[in-house]
Design a protein around this motif. Structure first.
Motif, PDB file in Angstrom:
ATOM      1  N   SER A 145      19.828  24.159  -0.613  1.00 16.01           N
ATOM      2  CA  SER A 145      20.642  25.088   0.157  1.00 16.01           C
ATOM      3  C   SER A 145      20.098  25.169   1.583  1.00 16.01           C
ATOM      4  O   SER A 145      18.898  24.992   1.807  1.00 16.01           O
ATOM      5  CB  SER A 145      20.639  26.474  -0.493  1.00 16.01           C
ATOM      6  OG  SER A 145      19.435  27.159  -0.195  1.00 16.01           O
ATOM      7  N   PRO A 146      20.973  25.444   2.547  1.00 18.23           N
ATOM      8  CA  PRO A 146      20.495  25.615   3.920  1.00 18.23           C
ATOM      9  C   PRO A 146      19.435  26.716   4.029  1.00 18.23           C
ATOM     10  O   PRO A 146      18.489  26.592   4.803  1.00 18.23           O
ATOM     11  CB  PRO A 146      21.763  25.978   4.710  1.00 18.23           C
ATOM     12  CG  PRO A 146      22.870  25.346   3.930  1.00 18.23           C
ATOM     13  CD  PRO A 146      22.441  25.475   2.486  1.00 18.23           C
ATOM     14  N   TYR A 147      19.579  27.785   3.238  1.00 26.35           N
ATOM     15  CA  TYR A 147      18.583  28.864   3.276  1.00 26.35           C
ATOM     16  C   TYR A 147      17.219  28.374   2.783  1.00 26.35           C
ATOM     17  O   TYR A 147      16.192  28.686   3.377  1.00 26.35           O
ATOM     18  CB  TYR A 147      19.051  30.059   2.441  1.00 26.35           C
ATOM     19  CG  TYR A 147      18.066  31.202   2.443  1.00 26.35           C
ATOM     20  CD1 TYR A 147      17.929  32.016   3.562  1.00 26.35           C
ATOM     21  CD2 TYR A 147      17.250  31.458   1.346  1.00 26.35           C
ATOM     22  CE1 TYR A 147      17.014  33.060   3.592  1.00 26.35           C
ATOM     23  CE2 TYR A 147      16.342  32.499   1.359  1.00 26.35           C
ATOM     24  CZ  TYR A 147      16.222  33.295   2.479  1.00 26.35           C
ATOM     25  OH  TYR A 147      15.310  34.327   2.499  1.00 26.35           O
ATOM     26  N   GLN A 148      17.201  27.575   1.721  1.00 23.07           N
ATOM     27  CA  GLN A 148      15.935  27.005   1.229  1.00 23.07           C
ATOM     28  C   GLN A 148      15.300  26.135   2.312  1.00 23.07           C
ATOM     29  O   GLN A 148      14.089  26.184   2.524  1.00 23.07           O
ATOM     30  CB  GLN A 148      16.165  26.167  -0.032  1.00 23.07           C
ATOM     31  CG  GLN A 148      16.430  26.946  -1.273  1.00 23.07           C
ATOM     32  CD  GLN A 148      16.756  25.994  -2.417  1.00 23.07           C
ATOM     33  OE1 GLN A 148      17.599  25.102  -2.295  1.00 23.07           O
ATOM     34  NE2 GLN A 148      16.082  26.186  -3.545  1.00 23.07           N
ATOM     35  N   CYS A 149      16.110  25.340   2.974  1.00 22.40           N
ATOM     36  CA  CYS A 149      15.603  24.476   4.032  1.00 22.40           C
ATOM     37  C   CYS A 149      15.037  25.317   5.180  1.00 22.40           C
ATOM     38  O   CYS A 149      13.947  25.051   5.682  1.00 22.40           O
ATOM     39  CB  CYS A 149      16.723  23.561   4.525  1.00 22.40           C
ATOM     40  SG  CYS A 149      16.199  22.383   5.786  1.00 22.40           S
ATOM     41  N   TRP A 150      15.778  26.359   5.582  1.00 21.79           N
ATOM     42  CA  TRP A 150      15.352  27.231   6.676  1.00 21.79           C
ATOM     43  C   TRP A 150      14.041  27.934   6.337  1.00 21.79           C
ATOM     44  O   TRP A 150      13.112  27.943   7.136  1.00 21.79           O
ATOM     45  CB  TRP A 150      16.464  28.233   6.968  1.00 21.79           C
ATOM     46  CG  TRP A 150      16.155  29.278   7.988  1.00 21.79           C
ATOM     47  CD1 TRP A 150      16.251  30.623   7.813  1.00 21.79           C
ATOM     48  CD2 TRP A 150      15.717  29.096   9.333  1.00 21.79           C
ATOM     49  NE1 TRP A 150      15.899  31.285   8.962  1.00 21.79           N
ATOM     50  CE2 TRP A 150      15.573  30.362   9.917  1.00 21.79           C
ATOM     51  CE3 TRP A 150      15.435  27.977  10.101  1.00 21.79           C
ATOM     52  CZ2 TRP A 150      15.155  30.550  11.233  1.00 21.79           C
ATOM     53  CZ3 TRP A 150      15.015  28.157  11.417  1.00 21.79           C
ATOM     54  CH2 TRP A 150      14.870  29.428  11.959  1.00 21.79           C
ATOM     55  N   THR A 151      13.945  28.500   5.146  1.00 24.05           N
ATOM     56  CA  THR A 151      12.707  29.204   4.788  1.00 24.05           C
ATOM     57  C   THR A 151      11.544  28.234   4.666  1.00 24.05           C
ATOM     58  O   THR A 151      10.414  28.574   5.028  1.00 24.05           O
ATOM     59  CB  THR A 151      12.867  30.018   3.489  1.00 24.05           C
ATOM     60  OG1 THR A 151      13.324  29.173   2.436  1.00 24.05           O
ATOM     61  CG2 THR A 151      13.833  31.171   3.681  1.00 24.05           C
ATOM     62  N   THR A 152      11.797  27.029   4.204  1.00 25.98           N
ATOM     63  CA  THR A 152      10.734  26.023   4.116  1.00 25.98           C
ATOM     64  C   THR A 152      10.259  25.630   5.513  1.00 25.98           C
ATOM     65  O   THR A 152       9.057  25.515   5.762  1.00 25.98           O
ATOM     66  CB  THR A 152      11.202  24.793   3.325  1.00 25.98           C
ATOM     67  OG1 THR A 152      11.592  25.212   2.013  1.00 25.98           O
ATOM     68  CG2 THR A 152      10.103  23.745   3.224  1.00 25.98           C
TER      69      THR A 152
END
Length: 184
Positions: free
Chosen positions: A146-153
């Motif tokens: 997910s884009p959110y997973q990518c952003w938080t990573t």
């Protein structure tokens, strides 16, 4: 040192970035009754009269300023250098877009900040090549995440590792897809 992080909060100053009406700050004051809490938000129309009614202004206060400004960074420096502040913790819950990145910058730049607790919210709106998080959606799609997973990573990896511990916790009890907490 006179710090009591696990009990009363004596010696601890929390600086909540983009505090809104301060509900997280109120929880911090309740959990750590001898701590100090400084709320920062740029909304000049924010009704925070409840803060004045329930808390001593020396313990909890609201300050209008933009988190992106040098004034905010100076405010955090001053909090670190103030009498009784032996441990300063930056807190940002559901910081939108590049405000999460800014919180990490302040944590990195202000030597007196002992810890960061950050819950990122949405991705940055700008998709410029020079903005942190550029192509986050494209990267996420190519990695089947997910884009959110990518952003938080990306944010997690941005937290400096120079002697400090960092962690990313996903809280499945949060009833939102924005359920990650970055801790340094």
């Amino acid at each position: 040192r006179g710090i009591d992080v696990h009990g009363s909060g004596r010696g601890v100053t929390f600086v909540e970035l983009c505090s809104g009406r301060g509900f997280v700050s109120l929880v911090l004051v309740d959990a750590f009754p001898e701590s100090k809490v400084r709320m920062i938000d740029n909304d000049t129309k924010m009704n925070v009269s409840h803060v004045e009614r329930f808390c001593d202004p020396d313990q909890m206060s609201f300050h209008v300023m933009d988190v992106r400004s040098e004034e905010c960074e100076k405010f955090v420096v001053d909090a670190c250098e103030s009498e009784g502040a032996e441990c300063v913790v930056l807190v940002g819950v559901h910081l939108c877009g590049d405000l999460s990145h800014r919180a990490i910058e302040i944590y990195e730049r202000v030597p007196g900040v002992a810890a960061l607790v950050l819950s990122p919210c949405c991705l940055p709106r700008r998709r410029r090549h020079d903005a942190f998080g550029f192509h986050c959606k494209d990267i996420a799609r190519s990695m089947s995440m997910s884009p959110y997973q990518c952003w938080t990573t990306q944010l997690y990896l941005r937290i400096p590792q120079d002697g400090s511990k960092r962690d990313m916790i996903v809280d499945d009890d949060v009833l939102s897809q924005q359920n990650a907490f970055l801790i340094a």
